[in-house]
Design an enzyme around this catalytic site. Structure first.
Site, mmCIF file in Angstrom:
data_model
loop_
_atom_site.group_PDB
_atom_site.id
_atom_site.type_symbol
_atom_site.label_atom_id
_atom_site.label_comp_id
_atom_site.label_asym_id
_atom_site.label_seq_id
_atom_site.Cartn_x
_atom_site.Cartn_y
_atom_site.Cartn_z
ATOM 1 N N SER A 186 -13.269 17.832 26.373
ATOM 2 C CA SER A 186 -14.184 18.729 27.075
ATOM 3 C C SER A 186 -15.618 18.228 27.108
ATOM 4 C CB SER A 186 -14.135 20.107 26.433
ATOM 5 O OG SER A 186 -14.569 20.014 25.093
ATOM 6 N N HIS A 214 -8.255 22.729 28.016
ATOM 7 C CA HIS A 214 -9.097 22.490 29.197
ATOM 8 C C HIS A 214 -8.263 21.979 30.367
ATOM 9 C CE1 HIS A 214 -13.110 23.308 27.601
ATOM 10 N NE2 HIS A 214 -12.612 22.904 26.454
ATOM 11 N N LYS A 245 -9.458 30.434 28.260
ATOM 12 C CA LYS A 245 -10.291 29.659 29.184
ATOM 13 C C LYS A 245 -9.833 29.955 30.619
ATOM 14 C CE LYS A 245 -11.963 26.438 25.778
ATOM 15 N NZ LYS A 245 -11.390 25.693 24.682
HETATM 16 C C1 LIG Z 1 -11.382 25.890 23.169
HETATM 17 C C2 LIG Z 1 -10.414 24.977 22.526
HETATM 18 C C3 LIG Z 1 -9.615 25.413 21.469
HETATM 19 C C4 LIG Z 1 -9.759 26.777 20.860
HETATM 20 O O1 LIG Z 1 -9.272 27.764 21.712
HETATM 21 P P1 LIG Z 1 -9.322 29.287 21.259
HETATM 22 O O2 LIG Z 1 -8.174 29.928 21.929
HETATM 23 O O3 LIG Z 1 -10.657 29.793 21.719
HETATM 24 O O4 LIG Z 1 -9.215 29.303 19.781
HETATM 25 C C5 LIG Z 1 -8.666 24.535 20.964
HETATM 26 N N1 LIG Z 1 -8.541 23.287 21.447
HETATM 27 C C6 LIG Z 1 -9.318 22.826 22.445
HETATM 28 C C7 LIG Z 1 -9.131 21.429 22.951
HETATM 29 C C8 LIG Z 1 -10.287 23.655 23.005
HETATM 30 O O5 LIG Z 1 -11.067 23.194 23.987
#
Ligand SMILES: *Cc1c(COP(=O)(O)O)cnc(C)c1O
Length: 401
Positions: A186, A214, A245
């Site tokens: 990301s 992502h 997300k």
């Molecule tokens: C945002 C993210 C997470 C965490 O996700 P949540 O559901 O908010 O705990 C885990 N791995 C990656 C690669 C992320 O970008």
């Protein structure tokens, strides 16, 4: 309350963070999440820093689906899944996610952080090897720490180094080997080379795992994820991801893969066994999101159009970006104070974005990170591009200036 030194020690550490410019203040938003948000002081800002890739957070249809599930299933369960916390909506979502990802079964968690935290320890022990990309997400790093398997690390997206680590694990006589990578990184919007990773896994008899936080919902022609983008659907052993997300943006995570893997996690994965069920309204809304994006690629297509447009125009104006195709667009400013000034100026001009400096990114790689959304209109993107041009001219950072 009798150990004053403890509290003064914390105060000193916080002061150091502030002085080093590493303190993270929270921006307070007084509206729904969206391509525009209203800040606490009443200003409307164009939002270029949410993981709201498909524009479904704050979306009316998503909210209605959540409200319907809230009405039908109630607010919460007051239970872990295996005691009395599994409703039909959770089973339906697990089935739908498996179908969407092209896997056999899926287990839900309260967050992807928990999915990654609880995936390694039940499946691997000291006889095994975890071979992890150096830039993998913090939750993968923590999950690996909780597991007794030997750890191998390869340089970000570096297939020669990955092969070297596979050989090292093989030479060490490790029983099972698993290659673990973010599908998309990301910070840079880099896409993992899953086709080559799968080929190496086949060559060395290793398993593969990707974190699709992502990617799920928009990467690949029909939005299944990085495995679709790289043409390796059905060839990844374990997929983790978030519902927080692109897939609605509330919260929740999942692990998906072969039946025996998921069944083992239901029996042994600690964040699943010892933490409350995902709220049914989130499960219901996530189901509606999956139905919507399975029926049409419209949102994902608009996101990719917006991304291509923004990437082309920002370069034309004279900014340097990290090349790529992902809706994460790192606009490189290199110098940390310049990046800081730039982000502050953009804020004054009505654009919300985030700046990253050392030590979050390597020294000399300071940047602002733009994240595109399907919800952005062309007018909003043009306004943002004008602001970029103005701030860029003011600070003398445009290439053709
Ligand atoms: C945002 C993210 C997470 C965490 O996700 P949540 O559901 O908010 O705990 C885990 N791995 C990656 C690669 C992320 O970008």
């Amino acid at each position: 309350m009798s150990d004053g030194a403890f509290y003064s020690g914390l105060q000193a550490k916080l002061e150091t963070l502030r002085n080093d410019g590493l303190f993270k203040p929270e921006r307070v938003i007084a509206s729904r999440q969206g391509s525009e948000v209203v800040s606490q002081d009443g200003r409307t800002l164009i939002n270029m820093c949410a993981n709201n890739y498909l524009g479904l957070s704050g979306d009316e249809q998503t909210s209605r689906a959540a409200a319907a599930a809230l009405e039908k299933y109630g607010y919460g369960l007051s239970s872990v899944r295996f005691i009395c916390g599994t409703q039909t909506v959770h089973k339906e979502l697990e089935r739908k996610l498996s179908e969407f990802l092209g896997t056999e079964d899926t287990i839900l968690y309260a967050a992807a952080f928990d999915a990654n935290g609880g995936v390694f320890e039940p499946l691997f022990d000291e006889n095994d090897a975890i071979i992890s990309d150096a830039l993998n997400h913090a939750s993968i790093i923590d999950g690996v720490r909780l597991c007794k398997a030997a750890r191998y690390r390869y340089a970000n997206n570096d297939m020669a180094d990955l092969e070297k680590q596979l050989v090292a694990a093989l030479d060490a006589g490790k029983r099972h080997k698993i290659i673990v990578t973010d599908g998309v990184f990301s910070m840079d919007g880099t896409i993992a080379q899953l086709d080559r990773i799968v080929a190496l896994a086949e060559k060395y008899g290793a398993l593969t795992m990707i974190d699709e936080s992502h990617a799920s919902g928009f990467m690949g022609k029909t939005g299944r994820g990085t495995h679709e983008h790289c043409g390796v659907i059905g060839k990844i052993d374990i997929i983790t991801g978030t519902l927080g997300k692109a897939l609605g943006g509330a919260m929740g995570g999942f692990t998906s893969g072969r039946k025996e893997v998921i069944e083992t996690l239901r029996q042994k994965s600690r964040p699943y066994l010892f933490s409350n069920t995902l709220a049914p309204m989130i499960a219901g809304a996530s189901l509606a999101v999956l139905d919507r994006i399975s029926a049409s690629t419209e949102l994902r297509d608009r996101l990719m159009e917006n991304t291509a447009y923004f990437r082309q125009e920002i370069e034309r104006i004279g900014f340097t970006i990290k090349p790529g195709t992902h809706p994460v667009v790192p606009v490189m400013l290199f110098d940390a104070p310049v990046a800081q000034k730039f982000a502050a100026r953009m804020f004054e001009l009505g654009v919300l974005l985030s700046g990253f400096f050392y030590p979050v990114v390597p020294m000399g790689q300071a940047r602002v990170r733009v994240q595109l959304s399907a919800a952005h209109t062309r007018e909003q993107l043009d306004t943002v591009l004008e602001a970029f041009e103005q701030a860029g001219k003011e600070l003398g950072i445009l290439k053709n200036q």
